[in-house]
Design an enzyme around this catalytic site. Structure first.
Site, short mmCIF file in Angstrom:
data_model
loop_
_atom_site.label_atom_id
_atom_site.label_comp_id
_atom_site.label_asym_id
_atom_site.label_seq_id
_atom_site.Cartn_x
_atom_site.Cartn_y
_atom_site.Cartn_z
NE ARG A 160 39.27 8.12 91.49
CZ ARG A 160 38.90 6.87 91.15
NH1 ARG A 160 39.40 6.30 90.07
NH2 ARG A 160 38.05 6.20 91.88
CE LYS A 218 31.83 4.35 91.24
NZ LYS A 218 31.55 5.70 91.74
CD GLU A 253 37.79 29.68 95.76
OE1 GLU A 253 38.84 30.33 95.57
OE2 GLU A 253 37.34 29.41 96.88
N1 DSN Z 1 33.88 3.15 95.85
C1 DSN Z 1 32.85 3.10 94.85
C2 DSN Z 1 32.59 1.73 94.38
O1 DSN Z 1 33.53 0.98 94.29
O2 DSN Z 1 31.46 1.39 94.07
C3 DSN Z 1 31.64 3.77 95.29
O3 DSN Z 1 31.97 5.05 95.71
#
Ligand code: DSN
Length: 416
Positions: free
Chosen positions: A234, A228, A55
């Site tokens: 994540r 992404k 922390e």
């Molecule tokens: N759940 C994500 C998506 O699939 O776009 C966004 O947080």
């Protein structure tokens, strides 16, 4: 994958992971927000950095023994600043929603107005949806797309901003296939005296490589996930100018989170290094080429694409012409080993659990090495299933073909 300890000590969870591994190995992942991380990211996120509480921030921790965690977090911060050309980064948010929450906590008071994109037209829950903290704590006003072009209309958004006078304007989306003009948003925000936050969770990898214009240095804040198009573990992060460094850090910790996930921060550092390579730029270019090819193939098979096409890693399919719902399509494609998600579309008439649309994206299949010819094949499979969605024999046949294609593009070399 070598998980011999887990297999011995907890065969139940080990068997579940084995099944999920087989699902990923044998199927095609077209969920636009998912990807396949590198072995290096996987190792860092599964490392003993998970054992530690840290922390605070590098040099100012509330626990002893953080010297190596300071090094890892500094590296992650430096690398992401250099990747995006940012002055300051906070790499502790556990998710994109928490990155957004920290920005809101920094500049808003409960009841302040936010202007953001409607979830049903491509926005995100944490952009002021009434069922999310962002729509409960703040007074949320939402813009959508122009219902004819199905694209953002910056003139209409500017008019709304003048009328609403929000304290913050959020730009960024989770189901928008077109380029976003962050400069236009920043100008609108400046005109009405609002802060501008760009949530680039979906397109972060494209922004990092210059394939999509980056908002960094243009909007007041940039928030993102790492998992992404950026292809990391994540998690989330925030970028801003030095001016906001201290309040943003304070909003994340102690404002809304306790101990940072140090194994994930180490893995974020690995991801940021990977994303700065030429190889990642080529990968990102291929993601968009693949997305365009998939869109063209679907379009040539009479699948209507929302906005008529794509500029990024995803396309949004309107299934109305086929007389099936997004839910039915998701299930039919799932039976064939093609994983997608149902999605609302502009002018939606169905609930978010049913929907009239599907969202498909190419980051994960591109990470496996697939290119345009594979996208054509995948587009043909999707189209065939949409045209005959109740034909389980067809789904079984395609599942075998999908498995055969997937076997040529292993997730990891030892996982064929
Ligand atoms: N759940 C994500 C998506 O699939 O776009 C966004 O947080």
């Amino acid at each position: 994958m070598n998980m011999s300890y887990l297999e011995t000590t907890d065969p139940e969870i080990s068997a579940i992971i084995d099944k999920e591994t087989a699902r990923q190995v044998n199927g095609l992942e077209l969920i636009a927000s998912e990807n396949v991380v590198s072995r290096a990211v996987l190792e860092a996120s599964g490392s003993i950095m998970t054992n530690k509480y840290a922390e605070g921030y590098p040099g100012k921790r509330y626990y002893g023994g953080c010297e190596f965690h300071d090094m890892a977090e500094n590296l992650a911060r430096d690398r992401v600043c250099s990747l995006f050309g940012a002055e300051h980064a906070n790499v502790q948010p556990h998710s994109g929603s928490q990155a957004n929450m920290a920005v809101y906590f920094t500049v808003l008071k409960p009841g302040d107005k936010i202007l953001s994109m409607n979830l049903s037209q491509g926005g995100h829950l944490s952009h002021g949806s009434p069922v999310n903290f962002s729509g409960i704590i703040y007074e949320s006003h939402q813009y959508g797309v122009d219902l004819n072009t199905e694209q953002m209309d910056y003139g209409i958004i500017a008019e709304m901003a003048r009328k609403v006078r929000p304290k913050i304007i959020v730009c960024g989306a989770s189901a928008y296939p077109r380029e976003i003009d962050f400069k236009a948003f920043a100008e609108i925000a400046e005109e009405v005296g609002a802060y501008c936050v760009a949530d680039i969770a979906h397109i972060a990898g494209l922004c990092a490589t210059g394939i999509h214009p980056s908002p960094v240095g243009i909007t007041t804040f940039t928030t993102s996930t790492t998992h992404k198009t950026l292809r990391g573990p994540r998690g989330g992060f925030i970028l801003c100018d030095k001016e906001f460094a201290a309040p943003i850090d304070k909003s994340v910790f102690p404002g809304m989170q306790g101990g940072p996930l140090m194994h994930i921060i180490a893995a974020k550092a690995v991801c940021f290094r990977e994303a700065s390579t030429d190889g990642f730029k080529k990968y990102s270019e291929q993601v968009v080429k693949n997305s365009r090819t998939l869109a063209e193939t679907l379009s040539s098979n009479n699948v209507r694409l929302v906005s008529g096409g794509t500029d990024n890693h995803l396309c949004l399919l309107d299934l109305t012409n086929f007389g099936i719902t997004g839910l039915e399509a998701e299930q039919a494609l799932g039976n064939a080993g093609i994983t997608v998600n149902k999605n609302t579309i502009p002018n939606e008439t169905k609930s978010p659990f049913v929907t009239s649309g599907l969202r498909v994206g190419t980051p994960a299949v591109t990470s496996r090495g697939m290119k345009e010819s594979e996208m054509k094949q995948i587009g043909e499979w999707i189209s065939a299933i949409m045209q005959d969605s109740k034909n389980t024999g067809l789904q079984d046949k395609i599942r075998e073909e999908v498995k055969s294609l997937a076997s040529q593009y292993p997730l990891y070399p030892d996982l064929t």
